[in-house]
Design a protein around this motif. Structure first.
Motif, mmCIF file in Angstrom:
data_model
loop_
_atom_site.group_PDB
_atom_site.id
_atom_site.type_symbol
_atom_site.label_atom_id
_atom_site.label_comp_id
_atom_site.label_asym_id
_atom_site.label_seq_id
_atom_site.Cartn_x
_atom_site.Cartn_y
_atom_site.Cartn_z
ATOM 1 N N SER A 409 7.182 5.820 -0.143
ATOM 2 C CA SER A 409 5.908 6.490 -0.403
ATOM 3 C C SER A 409 4.854 6.090 0.615
ATOM 4 N N ALA A 410 4.920 4.837 1.099
ATOM 5 C CA ALA A 410 3.981 4.403 2.139
ATOM 6 C C ALA A 410 4.220 5.150 3.436
ATOM 7 N N ALA A 411 5.490 5.455 3.730
ATOM 8 C CA ALA A 411 5.793 6.212 4.943
ATOM 9 C C ALA A 411 5.233 7.623 4.845
ATOM 10 N N VAL A 412 5.375 8.243 3.653
ATOM 11 C CA VAL A 412 4.812 9.591 3.463
ATOM 12 C C VAL A 412 3.301 9.555 3.567
ATOM 13 N N GLU A 413 2.693 8.517 3.008
ATOM 14 C CA GLU A 413 1.238 8.392 3.084
ATOM 15 C C GLU A 413 0.780 8.191 4.523
ATOM 16 N N GLU A 414 1.595 7.467 5.301
ATOM 17 C CA GLU A 414 1.240 7.281 6.715
ATOM 18 C C GLU A 414 1.272 8.602 7.460
ATOM 19 N N GLY A 415 2.253 9.449 7.109
ATOM 20 C CA GLY A 415 2.295 10.762 7.739
ATOM 21 C C GLY A 415 1.084 11.604 7.375
ATOM 22 N N GLN A 416 0.627 11.521 6.108
ATOM 23 C CA GLN A 416 -0.569 12.240 5.723
ATOM 24 C C GLN A 416 -1.794 11.688 6.437
ATOM 25 N N GLY A 471 21.017 7.420 17.257
ATOM 26 C CA GLY A 471 19.608 7.498 17.619
ATOM 27 C C GLY A 471 19.326 8.120 18.969
ATOM 28 N N LEU A 472 20.345 8.520 19.719
ATOM 29 C CA LEU A 472 20.127 9.201 20.997
ATOM 30 C C LEU A 472 19.676 10.634 20.718
ATOM 31 N N PHE A 473 18.547 11.042 21.274
ATOM 32 C CA PHE A 473 17.954 12.322 20.895
ATOM 33 C C PHE A 473 17.308 12.995 22.092
ATOM 34 N N LEU A 474 17.039 14.291 21.916
ATOM 35 C CA LEU A 474 16.244 15.078 22.844
ATOM 36 C C LEU A 474 15.645 16.248 22.080
ATOM 37 N N LEU A 475 14.589 16.822 22.635
ATOM 38 C CA LEU A 475 13.942 18.007 22.079
ATOM 39 C C LEU A 475 14.048 19.137 23.078
ATOM 40 N N GLU A 528 6.972 10.047 17.545
ATOM 41 C CA GLU A 528 6.538 8.675 17.279
ATOM 42 C C GLU A 528 6.702 8.308 15.801
ATOM 43 N N PHE A 529 6.484 9.270 14.925
ATOM 44 C CA PHE A 529 6.646 8.987 13.493
ATOM 45 C C PHE A 529 8.110 8.701 13.157
ATOM 46 N N TYR A 530 9.016 9.540 13.660
ATOM 47 C CA TYR A 530 10.429 9.367 13.330
ATOM 48 C C TYR A 530 11.088 8.261 14.145
ATOM 49 N N GLN A 531 10.396 7.721 15.107
ATOM 50 C CA GLN A 531 10.883 6.506 15.749
ATOM 51 C C GLN A 531 10.651 5.279 14.875
ATOM 52 N N VAL A 536 13.792 12.396 6.740
ATOM 53 C CA VAL A 536 14.923 13.249 6.362
ATOM 54 C C VAL A 536 16.066 13.156 7.369
ATOM 55 N N LEU A 537 15.902 12.413 8.431
ATOM 56 C CA LEU A 537 16.941 12.287 9.458
ATOM 57 C C LEU A 537 17.991 11.263 9.032
ATOM 58 N N PRO A 538 19.207 11.342 9.547
ATOM 59 C CA PRO A 538 20.233 10.344 9.202
ATOM 60 C C PRO A 538 19.956 8.977 9.802
ATOM 61 N N CYS A 539 19.168 8.900 10.877
ATOM 62 C CA CYS A 539 18.803 7.612 11.480
ATOM 63 C C CYS A 539 17.506 7.796 12.253
ATOM 64 N N LYS A 540 16.918 6.718 12.666
ATOM 65 C CA LYS A 540 15.677 6.780 13.432
ATOM 66 C C LYS A 540 15.951 7.236 14.863
ATOM 67 N N LEU A 541 14.919 7.751 15.485
ATOM 68 C CA LEU A 541 15.006 8.120 16.895
ATOM 69 C C LEU A 541 14.866 6.855 17.733
#
Length: 550
Positions: A409-416, A471-475, A528-531, A536-541
């Protein structure tokens, strides 16, 4: 003789005496010059340097011939060097002139000569993924890690010890990452003219030291079956690094038969002595084992030409190539695994059994470099995931959040909170208020993890080339929705895609990965948030998939 004649001519001309016969003096000089040239063994006809106003006609009855001048010719460097090496061949008529300034001559073995004759240095050309190349001069004892460090410094990249030098053979469709301790000049000597070096990231180079159980399934390692998978990670790697132990990787592989397009499924065993296949089912008896390739004089390569070229049964091909073989396809051992995890296990075990403790030293001592530019390296702070905990700083003193539900819940609050911060920035007159689509739509294009309009298959290739680690990613831009983006993420050696959809809220463009539950003003905030939070991701970026330009 000609010098004395010229001096006498000058003296005669300088004397203003009436009884001097200049014409007779010129004729005497011509006759002297003719006698001088006739004594030389020259095949060219010469003419007097000084002549009268009319051409000299011979007294014999022969027809007069046209005389041509003997002009000076350039002396070739090779001939000049030959004269220097063989002083006894010099004509004795040439006088030996003493050097009046011996202190100005460069002595043998001086630093000036050592800078000119760079026989110990070799020229190599390294290419990036965009096709650009850079010429690098390397000495004979320069390692692959030193070359990567030099290219990192010249290209202004972040040195995180994941850069690698790739040996690429386009005609054979093979490539491999050089080990950090390998000498680049020796590797170049075994390459053909069409082969080249590539400079790219490889996050999986030492990932098996951090998570060995993900690289070695218990059903493929022989001594894991005895302990029922209860062997600790330290002992798992210790068996590979210790030369006295006898680890064995076993499983089924497809082998391409020599001179044919067909593949045969065989039971194989990888040991320190080499790779063997059984001629009778899965029997390990010595009389049933046949040596396929040794480890000492061979290297393991990844096949990049695809499945259709070799008619492979699966997409997970690799090859064992002898080091002395350059372009003979009959000496290549083409192999094919059943899935990505087993292929990674075979190739990683090949490296560990061949190099042993050298790989561990390369992993543990990344700062010990021989390159003269090692002091230009950028220090990188390494943070373990186990040291990151959720904190609550709402009170006077911070406290650790131990309840997982409260941490979520703290993570969701940080996103807000990030979302509200974006609203405040717009209220204060940020550029996104003046131009709603200008800043949020282009600011991510400056990031190394954004690759623009590339297709799904191209993103798969980039992830696979840089190591399929968690955790290897690209956009990238979405192909189905022009206004959306796609996050390509690797987890458990599988590549997954997540769509990032834009949403409009109070006249502002926002981006969300979880159907609007968490929204961000731009893609940089989202990454930066998902790092820091898995969400909802299976692991962090963790590792951005970057393509450096040399």
């Amino acid at each position: 003789v000609s010098l004395s004649l010229c001096l006498s001519l000058c003296v005669a001309l300088s004397l203003c005496v009436d009884d001097v016969d200049l014409e007779a003096l010129v004729n005497d000089m011509n006759s002297s010059l003719e006698s001088l040239y006739s004594s030389c063994n020259t095949h060219t006809e010469t003419a007097p340097l000084l002549h009268n106003s009319h051409m000299h006609t011979p007294h014999h009855g022969h027809a007069p011939h046209r005389c041509r001048l003997c002009r000076s010719q350039p002396v070739h460097i090779n001939a000049f060097r030959r004269l220097q090496e063989e002083p006894q061949c010099r004509p004795s008529s040439l006088p030996a002139v003493i050097n009046p300034f011996p202190e100005l001559c460069t002595p043998t073995g001086s630093p000036i000569l050592s800078l000119i004759h760079t026989t110990d240095n070799h020229i190599i050309k390294v290419y990036s993924e965009d096709g650009a190349g850079k010429v690098v001069e390397v000495p004979a004892d320069m390692r692959a890690r030193d070359v990567c460090q030099l290219l990192v410094y010249k290209s202004h990249c972040l040195d995180d010890n994941s850069w690698s030098l790739v040996e690429h053979h386009p005609l054979l469709g093979l490539e491999r990452c050089l080990e950090d301790h390998e000498l680049v000049v020796q590797v170049q000597a075994s390459m053909t003219s069409d082969s080249k070096f590539l400079f790219r990231k490889n996050y999986a180079k030492y990932e098996f030291f951090r998570n060995p159980l993900n690289f070695f399934p218990e059903q493929m390692v022989a001594w894991c079956q005895v302990s029922n998978g209860s062997i600790p990670q330290s002992q798992l790697l210790q068996n590979f690094l210790n030369s006295s132990s006898c680890p064995e990787v076993q499983g089924f592989l497809y082998l391409k038969e020599s001179g044919r397009k067909s593949w045969k499924r065989l039971s194989m065993f990888l040991r320190r002595s080499g790779l063997y296949y059984s001629t009778k089912g899965s029997s390990k008896e010595p009389r049933h084992l046949q040596l396929l390739s040794d480890l000492e004089d061979s290297c393991v390569f990844t096949v990049t030409t695809g499945r259709k070229l070799h008619n492979a049964p699966t997409d997970y091909q690799f090859c064992i190539k002898p080091s002395k073989v350059r372009s003979e396809c009959k000496e290549l051992r083409m192999l094919c695994a059943e899935d990505e995890q087993s292929r990674t296990c075979w190739m990683t075990a090949f490296r560990l059994l061949k190099y042993g403790i050298l790989l561990y030293q390369n992993y543990k001592s990344p700062q010990q470099r021989k390159s003269p530019v090692s002091h230009f390296s950028t220090p990188v702070r390494s943070v373990s995931e186990n040291s990151l905990v959720a904190m609550d700083f709402s009170g006077r003193t911070g406290r650790v959040i131990e309840n997982p539900l409260e941490a979520q819940s703290a993570a969701v609050e940080e996103g807000q909170t990030w979302r509200k911060r974006g609203h405040r920035m717009n209220a204060l007159g940020s550029p996104s208020l003046l131009h709603p689509s200008s800043l949020s739509s282009v600011i991510h294009r400056t990031q190394l993890w954004f690759h623009g309009r590339i297709i799904r298959e191209e993103s798969h290739k980039m992830i696979m080339k840089q190591g399929q680690v968690d955790g290897l990613f690209l956009l990238r831009d979405s192909q189905s929705n022009p206004k959306a983006f796609v996050l390509t993420l690797c987890h458990h050696q599988k590549i997954r895609h997540f769509q990032i959809l834009p949403c409009q809220e109070e006249g502002q463009m926002l981006f969300s990965l979880d159907d609007g539950s968490t929204k961000f003003t731009d893609l940089i905030h989202l990454v930066e948030f998902y790092q820091l939070n898995r969400g909802v991701l299976p692991c962090k970026l963790k590792h951005p998939c970057t393509a450096v330009a040399l």
